[in-house]
Each structure stands twice: as structure tokens, then as C-alpha cells.
Design a protein around this motif. Structure first.
Motif, PDB file in Angstrom:
ATOM      1  N   LEU A 124       0.835  -1.208   0.000  1.00  0.00           N
ATOM      2  CA  LEU A 124       0.000   0.000   0.000  1.00  0.00           C
ATOM      3  C   LEU A 124       0.867   1.255   0.000  1.00  0.00           C
ATOM      4  CD1 LEU A 124      -2.852  -0.946   2.497  1.00  0.00           C
ATOM      5  CD2 LEU A 124      -3.207  -0.064   0.182  1.00  0.00           C
ATOM      6  N   GLU A 125       1.894   1.251   0.809  1.00  0.00           N
ATOM      7  CA  GLU A 125       2.789   2.411   0.844  1.00  0.00           C
ATOM      8  C   GLU A 125       3.517   2.583  -0.486  1.00  0.00           C
ATOM      9  OE1 GLU A 125       2.689   4.750   3.088  1.00  0.00           O
ATOM     10  OE2 GLU A 125       1.109   3.501   3.971  1.00  0.00           O
ATOM     11  N   GLU A 126       3.804   1.473  -1.140  1.00  0.00           N
ATOM     12  CA  GLU A 126       4.436   1.522  -2.462  1.00  0.00           C
ATOM     13  C   GLU A 126       3.489   2.164  -3.476  1.00  0.00           C
ATOM     14  OE1 GLU A 126       5.205  -2.253  -4.708  1.00  0.00           O
ATOM     15  OE2 GLU A 126       7.285  -1.748  -4.278  1.00  0.00           O
ATOM     16  N   VAL A 127       2.206   1.798  -3.416  1.00  0.00           N
ATOM     17  CA  VAL A 127       1.206   2.394  -4.311  1.00  0.00           C
ATOM     18  C   VAL A 127       1.075   3.885  -4.028  1.00  0.00           C
ATOM     19  CG1 VAL A 127      -1.263   2.474  -4.864  1.00  0.00           C
ATOM     20  CG2 VAL A 127      -0.074   0.264  -4.721  1.00  0.00           C
ATOM     21  N   PHE A 128       1.003   4.266  -2.757  1.00  0.00           N
ATOM     22  CA  PHE A 128       0.862   5.681  -2.415  1.00  0.00           C
ATOM     23  C   PHE A 128       2.105   6.480  -2.827  1.00  0.00           C
ATOM     24  CE2 PHE A 128      -2.281   4.329   1.064  1.00  0.00           C
ATOM     25  CZ  PHE A 128      -3.373   4.671   0.273  1.00  0.00           C
ATOM     26  N   ALA A 129       3.272   5.833  -2.785  1.00  0.00           N
ATOM     27  CA  ALA A 129       4.481   6.514  -3.251  1.00  0.00           C
ATOM     28  C   ALA A 129       4.448   6.711  -4.762  1.00  0.00           C
ATOM     29  CB  ALA A 129       5.719   5.708  -2.848  1.00  0.00           C
TER      30      ALA A 129
END
Length: 245
Positions: A124-129
Motif C-alpha cells: 500500500l505504501e508503495e502504491v501511495f508513493a
């Protein structure tokens, strides 16, 4: 279970016909995708390119021919069964859940992996980045996003599925040039990471920049195929799809 030859394509679409009632949409279409490869299917309206993708996803079933994923037949499976085998989809028109938040939509993509909580949070953090706009709007209802933001959401949802194969249908449709660039920036990163992708696209120029190989469909027939660089230089492709005089 079939034995998978190491030279076997990751995805093989072998001589399929597809009908919608009495109307035939595909005529002996064949294509293949190797692991880690990006393959694009090009063509105009009613060329059969989206039907080809729907056949891979189990949304329509061939009346003849076969489709193999990692050497095993999937042409008779339902769409949920195909997805269960590791295929992720970015459908035409995005098809987000409009009443659910951005965050909840993304979690729907990760649902088959729901026991992998730590991995999901990392992804999820990868997507938000990759999509800072989604991070800013994570609590916002998906139906209130712009078309470009919804396409980002659809891509993020597919990435969270962690599919062995991602099938993408018309990612640039209806988007401004700015959002097309943002979407393809992410697709180029996926390619660099070794993601296997089958891409259906009307924007031939950018699709051929991304793809390793491509197929051109017309009236349900494959009329051209080859390396993306080779097809981009083909006079027929240039005239029909790249705006050459």
C-alpha cells in the motif's frame, strides 16, 4: 496437471474464435506472452482487441481454440477462477467501487492476499508513493475522483493483487495527456521490475514505446505481429495508428 516446458509461453492464446451470439468477433486469433514481457494488442474500434483480453480473463469463452496460462488450460474457467490463478485486471472504464474510499478500493485488490497483512501494508505504501494523489485522497470516496485519478486507483488495485500476469484494457482512454504520462510512467516502472503485462491500447505510439512485442488486430483477425520497434517503423502501422501521412 500439464508439465510446463521452460520454453512454454507464460500465456498462450492459440487459434481462438469468439462469438457474441450469431456474431463472430475473433477469427483464429493467436498470441503469446513470455514471463517478464510486455505485449500490446493494438487496433481500432471493433477490432477485437478487448474481446481478446476478455477471453484471457474468462469474461467470454472461445468457441474454438485454447488459452493456456503457465501451460494449463484456462479457456473454460470463470473469471474468478482465472483471477485465483494469479491474473490481475485493470478493466476499461476503471470500474472502481464509487461509494468506497480510495483506501478500501485498494484493499479490495489485496483481498486474495488478506492473510499477508504486513506485506499488504508495505505494498500500500508503495502504491501511495507511486501515486501521491491517492495518498492525499485515501479517505475520499472513489466516485468523486477524476477519471485520471480513478485510473491510478485501478492500477494500484491491480498491483496489490500481485498477479503473475496483469491484463490492462485501454489505460489511456479518456485521459488528459498529463494523466496518460503519469499512468505510463508507472507502467514503465512495472516493466523494469519484470512484471508480465498484456496491454490492450488504442494509443499505439505510447503502447509501442512500452511493449516488447505487439499484435495488430483488424475485424477480429491478427493482421500484423512482431517486435514493438519493428511495428513502429511499419508503414501500415504508421499510417493507420501513428498519424503518418
Amino acid at each position: 496437471m500439464l508439465t510446463l516446458d521452460k520454453n512454454q509461453p507464460f500465456l498462450l492464446v492459440d487459434d481462438i474464435d469468439v462469438h457474441y451470439g450469431p456474431v463472430q468477433a475473433l477469427f483464429g486469433v493467436s498470441l503469446h506472452v513470455q514471463a517478464g514481457e510486455v505485449v500490446s494488442v493494438l487496433g481500432g474500434n471493433a477490432s477485437g482487441k478487448s474481446t481478446t483480453l476478455k477471453s484471457v480473463l474468462g469474461l467470454v469463452h472461445p468457441s474454438r481454440g485454447r488459452i493456456l496460462l503457465q501451460g494449463e488450460p484456462i479457456h473454460g474457467l470463470s473469471s474468478p477462477d482465472v483471477i485465483e490463478r494469479g491474473v490481475a485486471s485493470v478493466p476499461e472504464g476503471r470500474r472502481v467501487f464509487p461509494e468506497m474510499s480510495v483506501y478500501e478500493n485498494l484493499l479490495m485488490g489485496a483481498y486474495p492476499r488478506r492473510r499477508q497483512k504486513d506485506e499488504i501494508e508495505h505494498d500500500l505504501e508503495e502504491v501511495f508513493a507511486s501515486f501521491p494523489r491517492l495518498a492525499e485522497r485515501r479517505k475520499q470516496a472513489a466516485g468523486t475522483l477524476s477519471g485520471g485519478e480513478q485510473q491510478m486507483l485501478a492500477l494500484g488495485r491491480a498491483w496489490l493483487r500481485k498477479g503473475k500476469l496483469i491484463c490492462i484494457d485501454e489505460p489511456s482512454m479518456g485521459l488528459s495527456p498529463k494523466f496518460v504520462d503519469l499512468v505510463y510512467e508507472v507502467l514503465f516502472r512495472w516493466k523494469a521490475a519484470g512484471q508480465t503485462i498484456l496491454l490492450v491500447e488504442q494509443n499505439a505510439r505510447i503502447a509501442l514505446e512500452l511493449a516488447d512485442r505487439a499484435y495488430v488486430l483488424q475485424h477480429g483477425h491478427v493482421i500484423l505481429q512482431g517486435g514493438a520497434t519493428e511495428l513502429a517503423a511499419d508503414p501500415t502501422v504508421q499510417k493507420a495508428y501513428l498519424g503518418a501521412a
